[in-house]
Write a protein that holds these residues in place. Structure first.
Motif, PDB file in Angstrom:
ATOM      1  N   MET A   1     -39.224 -68.251  73.962  1.00  0.00           N
ATOM      2  CA  MET A   1     -39.691 -67.162  73.114  1.00  0.00           C
ATOM      3  C   MET A   1     -38.731 -66.946  71.947  1.00  0.00           C
ATOM      4  SD  MET A   1     -41.845 -64.637  72.715  1.00  0.00           S
ATOM      5  CE  MET A   1     -41.934 -63.035  72.017  1.00  0.00           C
ATOM      6  N   THR A   2     -37.415 -66.916  72.223  1.00  0.00           N
ATOM      7  CA  THR A   2     -36.424 -66.707  71.180  1.00  0.00           C
ATOM      8  C   THR A   2     -36.423 -67.861  70.189  1.00  0.00           C
ATOM      9  OG1 THR A   2     -35.035 -65.444  72.690  1.00  0.00           O
ATOM     10  CG2 THR A   2     -33.980 -66.309  70.721  1.00  0.00           C
ATOM     11  N   ALA A   3     -36.504 -69.081  70.697  1.00  0.00           N
ATOM     12  CA  ALA A   3     -36.504 -70.246  69.822  1.00  0.00           C
ATOM     13  C   ALA A   3     -37.726 -70.229  68.905  1.00  0.00           C
ATOM     14  CB  ALA A   3     -36.474 -71.529  70.643  1.00  0.00           C
ATOM     15  N   ALA A   4     -38.862 -69.864  69.445  1.00  0.00           N
ATOM     16  CA  ALA A   4     -40.080 -69.812  68.629  1.00  0.00           C
ATOM     17  C   ALA A   4     -39.959 -68.766  67.529  1.00  0.00           C
ATOM     18  CB  ALA A   4     -41.294 -69.525  69.510  1.00  0.00           C
ATOM     19  N   ASN A  37     -32.972 -69.859  51.494  1.00  0.00           N
ATOM     20  CA  ASN A  37     -32.859 -71.222  52.009  1.00  0.00           C
ATOM     21  C   ASN A  37     -31.749 -71.356  53.042  1.00  0.00           C
ATOM     22  OD1 ASN A  37     -34.870 -73.036  50.806  1.00  0.00           O
ATOM     23  ND2 ASN A  37     -34.027 -72.253  48.894  1.00  0.00           N
ATOM     24  N   VAL A  38     -30.626 -70.688  52.826  1.00  0.00           N
ATOM     25  CA  VAL A  38     -29.522 -70.748  53.787  1.00  0.00           C
ATOM     26  C   VAL A  38     -29.954 -70.132  55.116  1.00  0.00           C
ATOM     27  CG1 VAL A  38     -27.213 -69.883  54.332  1.00  0.00           C
ATOM     28  CG2 VAL A  38     -27.691 -70.799  52.062  1.00  0.00           C
ATOM     29  N   VAL A  39     -30.460 -68.920  55.067  1.00  0.00           N
ATOM     30  CA  VAL A  39     -30.850 -68.226  56.299  1.00  0.00           C
ATOM     31  C   VAL A  39     -32.021 -68.937  56.970  1.00  0.00           C
ATOM     32  CG1 VAL A  39     -31.746 -66.057  57.239  1.00  0.00           C
ATOM     33  CG2 VAL A  39     -29.925 -66.019  55.525  1.00  0.00           C
ATOM     34  N   GLY A  40     -33.006 -69.329  56.180  1.00  0.00           N
ATOM     35  CA  GLY A  40     -34.158 -70.036  56.743  1.00  0.00           C
ATOM     36  C   GLY A  40     -33.759 -71.336  57.404  1.00  0.00           C
ATOM     37  N   GLY A  41     -32.890 -72.098  56.755  1.00  0.00           N
ATOM     38  CA  GLY A  41     -32.437 -73.366  57.326  1.00  0.00           C
ATOM     39  C   GLY A  41     -31.646 -73.178  58.605  1.00  0.00           C
ATOM     40  N   LEU A  42     -30.790 -72.161  58.620  1.00  0.00           N
ATOM     41  CA  LEU A  42     -30.009 -71.905  59.836  1.00  0.00           C
ATOM     42  C   LEU A  42     -30.896 -71.452  60.999  1.00  0.00           C
ATOM     43  CD1 LEU A  42     -26.803 -70.181  58.410  1.00  0.00           C
ATOM     44  CD2 LEU A  42     -27.021 -72.488  59.378  1.00  0.00           C
ATOM     45  N   LEU A  43     -31.850 -70.563  60.713  1.00  0.00           N
ATOM     46  CA  LEU A  43     -32.742 -70.097  61.781  1.00  0.00           C
ATOM     47  C   LEU A  43     -33.610 -71.233  62.321  1.00  0.00           C
ATOM     48  CD1 LEU A  43     -33.864 -66.619  60.376  1.00  0.00           C
ATOM     49  CD2 LEU A  43     -32.297 -67.065  62.274  1.00  0.00           C
ATOM     50  N   ALA A  44     -34.213 -71.995  61.408  1.00  0.00           N
ATOM     51  CA  ALA A  44     -35.064 -73.103  61.844  1.00  0.00           C
ATOM     52  C   ALA A  44     -34.242 -74.190  62.531  1.00  0.00           C
ATOM     53  CB  ALA A  44     -35.833 -73.674  60.657  1.00  0.00           C
ATOM     54  N   LEU A  50     -32.454 -75.570  69.919  1.00  0.00           N
ATOM     55  CA  LEU A  50     -32.808 -75.010  71.232  1.00  0.00           C
ATOM     56  C   LEU A  50     -33.939 -75.785  71.886  1.00  0.00           C
ATOM     57  CD1 LEU A  50     -32.546 -71.190  70.439  1.00  0.00           C
ATOM     58  CD2 LEU A  50     -31.000 -72.558  71.879  1.00  0.00           C
ATOM     59  N   TYR A  51     -34.829 -76.336  71.062  1.00  0.00           N
ATOM     60  CA  TYR A  51     -35.920 -77.165  71.587  1.00  0.00           C
ATOM     61  C   TYR A  51     -35.479 -78.600  71.862  1.00  0.00           C
ATOM     62  CZ  TYR A  51     -39.652 -73.762  70.749  1.00  0.00           C
ATOM     63  OH  TYR A  51     -40.459 -72.664  70.791  1.00  0.00           O
ATOM     64  N   GLY A  52     -34.290 -78.965  71.373  1.00  0.00           N
ATOM     65  CA  GLY A  52     -33.821 -80.336  71.539  1.00  0.00           C
ATOM     66  C   GLY A  52     -34.382 -81.288  70.498  1.00  0.00           C
ATOM     67  N   ALA A  53     -34.932 -80.756  69.421  1.00  0.00           N
ATOM     68  CA  ALA A  53     -35.469 -81.571  68.336  1.00  0.00           C
ATOM     69  C   ALA A  53     -34.345 -81.818  67.329  1.00  0.00           C
ATOM     70  CB  ALA A  53     -36.662 -80.866  67.689  1.00  0.00           C
ATOM     71  N   PRO A  55     -33.404 -84.295  65.161  1.00  0.00           N
ATOM     72  CA  PRO A  55     -33.614 -84.661  63.746  1.00  0.00           C
ATOM     73  C   PRO A  55     -34.023 -83.453  62.893  1.00  0.00           C
ATOM     74  CG  PRO A  55     -34.613 -86.297  65.169  1.00  0.00           C
ATOM     75  CD  PRO A  55     -34.207 -85.149  66.051  1.00  0.00           C
ATOM     76  N   SER A  56     -34.883 -82.623  63.425  1.00  0.00           N
ATOM     77  CA  SER A  56     -35.298 -81.419  62.708  1.00  0.00           C
ATOM     78  C   SER A  56     -34.138 -80.435  62.583  1.00  0.00           C
ATOM     79  CB  SER A  56     -36.473 -80.755  63.431  1.00  0.00           C
ATOM     80  OG  SER A  56     -36.857 -79.574  62.768  1.00  0.00           O
ATOM     81  N   ALA A  57     -33.367 -80.297  63.647  1.00  0.00           N
ATOM     82  CA  ALA A  57     -32.203 -79.402  63.598  1.00  0.00           C
ATOM     83  C   ALA A  57     -31.226 -79.865  62.530  1.00  0.00           C
ATOM     84  CB  ALA A  57     -31.518 -79.363  64.967  1.00  0.00           C
ATOM     85  N   ALA A  58     -30.963 -81.165  62.487  1.00  0.00           N
ATOM     86  CA  ALA A  58     -30.019 -81.697  61.504  1.00  0.00           C
ATOM     87  C   ALA A  58     -30.528 -81.489  60.081  1.00  0.00           C
ATOM     88  CB  ALA A  58     -29.782 -83.185  61.768  1.00  0.00           C
ATOM     89  N   SER A  59     -31.802 -81.757  59.842  1.00  0.00           N
ATOM     90  CA  SER A  59     -32.317 -81.606  58.475  1.00  0.00           C
ATOM     91  C   SER A  59     -32.292 -80.144  58.039  1.00  0.00           C
ATOM     92  CB  SER A  59     -33.723 -82.194  58.351  1.00  0.00           C
ATOM     93  OG  SER A  59     -34.655 -81.459  59.104  1.00  0.00           O
ATOM     94  N   ASN A  60     -32.556 -79.228  58.942  1.00  0.00           N
ATOM     95  CA  ASN A  60     -32.518 -77.807  58.590  1.00  0.00           C
ATOM     96  C   ASN A  60     -31.092 -77.318  58.345  1.00  0.00           C
ATOM     97  OD1 ASN A  60     -35.210 -76.417  58.532  1.00  0.00           O
ATOM     98  ND2 ASN A  60     -35.400 -77.577  60.433  1.00  0.00           N
ATOM     99  N   VAL A  61     -30.146 -77.808  59.116  1.00  0.00           N
ATOM    100  CA  VAL A  61     -28.752 -77.420  58.893  1.00  0.00           C
ATOM    101  C   VAL A  61     -28.258 -78.002  57.566  1.00  0.00           C
ATOM    102  CG1 VAL A  61     -26.388 -77.685  59.758  1.00  0.00           C
ATOM    103  CG2 VAL A  61     -28.229 -77.023  61.316  1.00  0.00           C
ATOM    104  N   VAL A  62     -28.662 -79.217  57.245  1.00  0.00           N
ATOM    105  CA  VAL A  62     -28.307 -79.805  55.950  1.00  0.00           C
ATOM    106  C   VAL A  62     -28.944 -78.982  54.824  1.00  0.00           C
ATOM    107  CG1 VAL A  62     -28.639 -81.821  54.453  1.00  0.00           C
ATOM    108  CG2 VAL A  62     -27.857 -82.126  56.806  1.00  0.00           C
ATOM    109  N   TRP A  63     -30.188 -78.558  55.005  1.00  0.00           N
ATOM    110  CA  TRP A  63     -30.867 -77.718  54.010  1.00  0.00           C
ATOM    111  C   TRP A  63     -30.089 -76.422  53.778  1.00  0.00           C
ATOM    112  CZ3 TRP A  63     -34.528 -78.989  50.750  1.00  0.00           C
ATOM    113  CH2 TRP A  63     -35.192 -77.980  50.050  1.00  0.00           C
TER     114      TRP A  63
END
Length: 101
Positions: A1-4, A37-44, A50-53, A55-63
């Motif tokens: 729920m929190t991750a979503a 963009n900073v906050v959105g990227g960190l949250l996503a 948390l989902y173990g995704a 590649p998506s986590a890395a791209s969002n942190v880079v964003w």
């Protein structure tokens, strides 16, 4: 729920930043644009982690890092830049409309 919830908030933030930029409500050098963009990227990115995704986590942190770099490199965090810039083209300075691209 929190991750979503984190994922949806992050996605909404980055999409809002793009939408406001596209509609001319923000400039690409504005503090609000970079911060969304900073906050959105960190949250996503957190949600993706948390989902173990990974590649998506890395791209969002880079964003988010790119947004933070933009804020620091341009001094956006301190100087503002939230207002939409006026048309400074030579045609606008002469008072004549500029051609549509």
């Amino acid at each position: 729920m929190t991750a979503a919830l984190l994922g949806w908030l992050g996605t909404a933030g980055t999409l809002a930043a793009y939408g406001l930029l596209w509609r001319g409500r923000l400039t690409s050098t504005s503090r609000r644009y970079a911060l969304l963009n900073v906050v959105g990227g960190l949250l996503a990115g957190t949600a993706s982690g948390l989902y173990g995704a990974w590649p998506s986590a890395a791209s969002n942190v880079v964003w988010a890092a790119l947004g933070l770099h933009s804020m620091l490199a341009r001094g956006v965090g301190a100087s503002g830049g939230d207002e939409v810039e006026a048309d400074c083209s030579p045609a606008a300075q002469r008072g004549t409309p500029s051609p549509v691209a």
